[in-house]
Write a protein that holds these residues in place. Structure first.
Motif, PDB file in Angstrom:
ATOM      1  N   SER A  30     -36.199 -22.403 -41.945  1.00 15.01           N
ATOM      2  CA  SER A  30     -35.076 -21.592 -41.633  1.00 15.01           C
ATOM      3  C   SER A  30     -34.849 -20.364 -42.751  1.00 15.01           C
ATOM      4  CB  SER A  30     -33.746 -22.382 -41.172  1.00 15.01           C
ATOM      5  OG  SER A  30     -33.845 -23.083 -40.131  1.00 15.01           O
ATOM      6  N   GLY A  31     -34.913 -20.997 -43.913  1.00  9.45           N
ATOM      7  CA  GLY A  31     -34.609 -20.113 -45.223  1.00  9.45           C
ATOM      8  C   GLY A  31     -35.785 -18.916 -45.154  1.00  9.45           C
ATOM      9  N   PRO A  32     -37.115 -19.487 -45.051  1.00  9.43           N
ATOM     10  CA  PRO A  32     -38.015 -18.481 -45.192  1.00  9.43           C
ATOM     11  C   PRO A  32     -38.122 -17.511 -44.141  1.00  9.43           C
ATOM     12  CG  PRO A  32     -39.160 -20.639 -45.479  1.00  9.43           C
ATOM     13  CD  PRO A  32     -37.697 -20.716 -45.275  1.00  9.43           C
ATOM     14  N   ILE A  33     -37.671 -17.743 -42.830  1.00  8.17           N
ATOM     15  CA  ILE A  33     -37.384 -16.822 -41.710  1.00  8.17           C
ATOM     16  C   ILE A  33     -36.441 -15.865 -41.876  1.00  8.17           C
ATOM     17  CG2 ILE A  33     -36.585 -16.573 -39.327  1.00  8.17           C
ATOM     18  CD1 ILE A  33     -38.042 -19.319 -38.762  1.00  8.17           C
ATOM     19  N   VAL A  34     -35.491 -16.235 -42.454  1.00  8.78           N
ATOM     20  CA  VAL A  34     -34.181 -15.306 -42.886  1.00  8.78           C
ATOM     21  C   VAL A  34     -34.640 -14.385 -44.034  1.00  8.78           C
ATOM     22  CG1 VAL A  34     -31.878 -15.051 -43.723  1.00  8.78           C
ATOM     23  CG2 VAL A  34     -32.531 -16.586 -42.103  1.00  8.78           C
ATOM     24  N   ALA A  35     -35.545 -14.809 -45.009  1.00  4.60           N
ATOM     25  CA  ALA A  35     -35.884 -14.294 -46.223  1.00  4.60           C
ATOM     26  C   ALA A  35     -36.856 -12.988 -45.747  1.00  4.60           C
ATOM     27  CB  ALA A  35     -36.600 -15.183 -47.181  1.00  4.60           C
ATOM     28  N   VAL A  36     -37.661 -13.384 -44.693  1.00  2.00           N
ATOM     29  CA  VAL A  36     -38.629 -12.318 -44.088  1.00  2.00           C
ATOM     30  C   VAL A  36     -37.733 -11.304 -43.372  1.00  2.00           C
ATOM     31  CG1 VAL A  36     -40.352 -11.932 -42.420  1.00  2.00           C
ATOM     32  CG2 VAL A  36     -40.541 -13.943 -44.001  1.00  2.00           C
ATOM     33  N   LEU A  37     -36.584 -11.594 -42.783  1.00  2.00           N
ATOM     34  CA  LEU A  37     -35.932 -10.727 -41.906  1.00  2.00           C
ATOM     35  C   LEU A  37     -34.950  -9.787 -42.759  1.00  2.00           C
ATOM     36  CD1 LEU A  37     -35.297 -12.721 -38.740  1.00  2.00           C
ATOM     37  CD2 LEU A  37     -36.981 -10.906 -39.029  1.00  2.00           C
ATOM     38  N   VAL A  38     -34.662 -10.232 -44.093  1.00  2.00           N
ATOM     39  CA  VAL A  38     -33.945  -9.610 -44.920  1.00  2.00           C
ATOM     40  C   VAL A  38     -34.576  -8.184 -45.244  1.00  2.00           C
ATOM     41  CG1 VAL A  38     -33.449  -9.392 -47.235  1.00  2.00           C
ATOM     42  CG2 VAL A  38     -32.767 -11.327 -45.924  1.00  2.00           C
ATOM     43  N   ASP A  39     -35.889  -8.058 -45.250  1.00  2.00           N
ATOM     44  CA  ASP A  39     -36.500  -7.025 -45.724  1.00  2.00           C
ATOM     45  C   ASP A  39     -36.411  -5.820 -44.266  1.00  2.00           C
ATOM     46  OD1 ASP A  39     -37.167  -7.797 -48.108  1.00  2.00           O
ATOM     47  OD2 ASP A  39     -39.103  -8.744 -47.580  1.00  2.00           O
ATOM     48  N   GLN A  40     -36.689  -6.493 -43.251  1.00  2.00           N
ATOM     49  CA  GLN A  40     -36.786  -5.555 -42.141  1.00  2.00           C
ATOM     50  C   GLN A  40     -37.001  -6.478 -40.643  1.00  2.00           C
ATOM     51  OE1 GLN A  40     -40.179  -3.279 -42.679  1.00  2.00           O
ATOM     52  NE2 GLN A  40     -41.876  -4.961 -42.463  1.00  2.00           N
ATOM     53  N   PRO A  41     -36.639  -6.010 -39.717  1.00  2.00           N
ATOM     54  CA  PRO A  41     -36.808  -6.652 -38.482  1.00  2.00           C
ATOM     55  C   PRO A  41     -38.233  -7.016 -38.077  1.00  2.00           C
ATOM     56  CG  PRO A  41     -35.433  -4.846 -37.782  1.00  2.00           C
ATOM     57  CD  PRO A  41     -35.853  -4.471 -39.360  1.00  2.00           C
ATOM     58  N   ALA A  42     -38.707  -7.699 -37.322  1.00  2.00           N
ATOM     59  CA  ALA A  42     -40.050  -8.211 -37.195  1.00  2.00           C
ATOM     60  C   ALA A  42     -40.207  -8.636 -35.849  1.00  2.00           C
ATOM     61  CB  ALA A  42     -40.605  -9.454 -38.212  1.00  2.00           C
ATOM     62  N   HIS A  43     -41.451  -8.580 -35.395  1.00  2.00           N
ATOM     63  CA  HIS A  43     -41.926  -9.273 -34.203  1.00  2.00           C
ATOM     64  C   HIS A  43     -42.159 -10.781 -34.410  1.00  2.00           C
ATOM     65  CE1 HIS A  43     -42.671  -4.733 -33.238  1.00  2.00           C
ATOM     66  NE2 HIS A  43     -42.110  -5.184 -32.358  1.00  2.00           N
ATOM     67  N   PHE A  44     -42.496 -11.566 -33.338  1.00  2.00           N
ATOM     68  CA  PHE A  44     -42.618 -12.687 -33.481  1.00  2.00           C
ATOM     69  C   PHE A  44     -43.840 -13.145 -34.273  1.00  2.00           C
ATOM     70  CE2 PHE A  44     -44.162 -16.837 -31.787  1.00  2.00           C
ATOM     71  CZ  PHE A  44     -42.925 -17.715 -31.712  1.00  2.00           C
ATOM     72  N   ALA A  45     -44.986 -12.416 -33.577  1.00  3.18           N
ATOM     73  CA  ALA A  45     -46.231 -12.763 -34.185  1.00  3.18           C
ATOM     74  C   ALA A  45     -46.453 -12.056 -35.810  1.00  3.18           C
ATOM     75  CB  ALA A  45     -47.230 -11.877 -33.605  1.00  3.18           C
ATOM     76  N   ASP A  46     -45.616 -11.253 -36.129  1.00  3.47           N
ATOM     77  CA  ASP A  46     -45.282 -10.883 -37.602  1.00  3.47           C
ATOM     78  C   ASP A  46     -44.699 -11.968 -38.466  1.00  3.47           C
ATOM     79  OD1 ASP A  46     -46.695  -8.499 -37.006  1.00  3.47           O
ATOM     80  OD2 ASP A  46     -44.668  -7.486 -36.766  1.00  3.47           O
ATOM     81  N   LEU A  47     -43.608 -12.489 -38.006  1.00  5.93           N
ATOM     82  CA  LEU A  47     -43.033 -13.541 -38.549  1.00  5.93           C
ATOM     83  C   LEU A  47     -43.937 -14.636 -38.780  1.00  5.93           C
ATOM     84  CD1 LEU A  47     -39.632 -13.678 -36.867  1.00  5.93           C
ATOM     85  CD2 LEU A  47     -39.993 -13.423 -39.223  1.00  5.93           C
ATOM     86  N   ARG A  48     -44.841 -14.943 -37.682  1.00  5.22           N
ATOM     87  CA  ARG A  48     -45.940 -16.127 -37.781  1.00  5.22           C
ATOM     88  C   ARG A  48     -46.689 -15.819 -38.995  1.00  5.22           C
ATOM     89  NH1 ARG A  48     -48.664 -18.935 -34.107  1.00  5.22           N
ATOM     90  NH2 ARG A  48     -49.415 -20.089 -35.896  1.00  5.22           N
ATOM     91  N   ARG A  49     -47.464 -14.747 -38.960  1.00  8.35           N
ATOM     92  CA  ARG A  49     -48.291 -14.279 -40.106  1.00  8.35           C
ATOM     93  C   ARG A  49     -47.689 -14.409 -41.342  1.00  8.35           C
ATOM     94  NH1 ARG A  49     -50.295 -10.741 -35.969  1.00  8.35           N
ATOM     95  NH2 ARG A  49     -49.033  -9.209 -36.468  1.00  8.35           N
ATOM     96  N   ALA A  50     -46.151 -13.826 -41.596  1.00 10.57           N
ATOM     97  CA  ALA A  50     -45.673 -13.865 -43.015  1.00 10.57           C
ATOM     98  C   ALA A  50     -45.193 -15.375 -43.462  1.00 10.57           C
ATOM     99  CB  ALA A  50     -44.364 -13.323 -42.766  1.00 10.57           C
ATOM    100  N   ILE A  51     -45.174 -16.456 -42.461  1.00 10.61           N
ATOM    101  CA  ILE A  51     -44.676 -17.795 -43.012  1.00 10.61           C
ATOM    102  C   ILE A  51     -46.072 -18.684 -42.580  1.00 10.61           C
ATOM    103  CG2 ILE A  51     -43.309 -19.536 -43.071  1.00 10.61           C
ATOM    104  CD1 ILE A  51     -41.218 -17.351 -41.987  1.00 10.61           C
ATOM    105  N   PRO A  52     -47.184 -18.908 -43.518  1.00 10.04           N
ATOM    106  CA  PRO A  52     -48.055 -19.645 -43.247  1.00 10.04           C
ATOM    107  C   PRO A  52     -47.680 -21.236 -42.869  1.00 10.04           C
ATOM    108  CG  PRO A  52     -48.502 -18.664 -45.253  1.00 10.04           C
ATOM    109  CD  PRO A  52     -47.177 -18.110 -44.897  1.00 10.04           C
ATOM    110  N   GLY A  53     -48.303 -21.765 -42.098  1.00 10.67           N
ATOM    111  CA  GLY A  53     -48.051 -23.202 -41.533  1.00 10.67           C
ATOM    112  C   GLY A  53     -46.928 -23.271 -40.603  1.00 10.67           C
ATOM    113  N   LEU A  54     -46.389 -22.278 -40.024  1.00 13.13           N
ATOM    114  CA  LEU A  54     -45.207 -22.430 -39.279  1.00 13.13           C
ATOM    115  C   LEU A  54     -45.786 -22.255 -37.872  1.00 13.13           C
ATOM    116  CD1 LEU A  54     -42.187 -22.146 -38.223  1.00 13.13           C
ATOM    117  CD2 LEU A  54     -42.115 -19.573 -38.915  1.00 13.13           C
ATOM    118  N   SER A  55     -45.654 -23.082 -36.956  1.00 10.80           N
ATOM    119  CA  SER A  55     -46.071 -23.382 -35.592  1.00 10.80           C
ATOM    120  C   SER A  55     -45.231 -22.257 -34.820  1.00 10.80           C
ATOM    121  CB  SER A  55     -46.016 -24.563 -35.170  1.00 10.80           C
ATOM    122  OG  SER A  55     -44.882 -24.996 -34.639  1.00 10.80           O
ATOM    123  N   GLU A  56     -45.774 -21.918 -33.497  1.00 13.66           N
ATOM    124  CA  GLU A  56     -45.131 -20.992 -32.724  1.00 13.66           C
ATOM    125  C   GLU A  56     -43.753 -21.973 -32.106  1.00 13.66           C
ATOM    126  OE1 GLU A  56     -47.474 -19.218 -29.515  1.00 13.66           O
ATOM    127  OE2 GLU A  56     -48.698 -18.425 -30.892  1.00 13.66           O
TER     128      GLU A  56
END
Length: 129
Positions: A30-56
């Motif tokens: 949850s924290g890493p997802i919010v941290a990625v979205l702090v910078d800018q909105p993101a598509h689902f696939a972009d979030l997956r790539r930004a957080i290694p090890g996170l399953s769909e």
């Protein structure tokens, strides 16, 4: 009545706000997802790539939880192609100073660890470069 050997005055009740925050943001990813979205909105696939090890599945579950808590909004871009993006709400964006402060605290006070949660060898190798 207090249990024998138990000093009621010695008990410290945890702040209710802290409890609620960690029930939500203390869940893995949850924290890493919010941290990625702090910078800018993101598509689902972009979030997956930004957080290694996170399953769909886990990403989908966490986004739903963060959305239900009022921190993340799901937006459908009609396209074509149809694309779904996620952004922080005003409440979610208000977490930015706290997240940055926690990150700085971790740099100072926590021992070095693997840089990525659920890190793969590739993630660890790229972080060392």
């Amino acid at each position: 009545m207090a249990a024998q050997g138990h000093d009621v005055a010695a008990c410290k009740q945890v702040d209710g706000g802290i409890t609620r925050v960690f029930q939500l943001l203390g869940k893995r990813w949850s924290g890493p997802i919010v941290a990625v979205l702090v910078d800018q909105p993101a598509h689902f696939a972009d979030l997956r790539r930004a957080i290694p090890g996170l399953s769909e599945r886990m990403l989908s579950d966490r986004l739903a939880e963060l959305g239900a808590a009022g921190l993340v909004v799901r937006e459908v871009n009609e396209g074509p192609p149809l694309r779904v993006s996620y952004r922080l709400t005003e409440s979610g964006a208000a977490l930015e100073p706290a997240l940055k402060a926690l990150g700085q605290w971790a740099q100072t006070h926590l021992p070095d660890a693997e840089p990525c949660m659920g890190a793969t060898e590739t993630c660890v190798e790229s972080a060392r470069k």
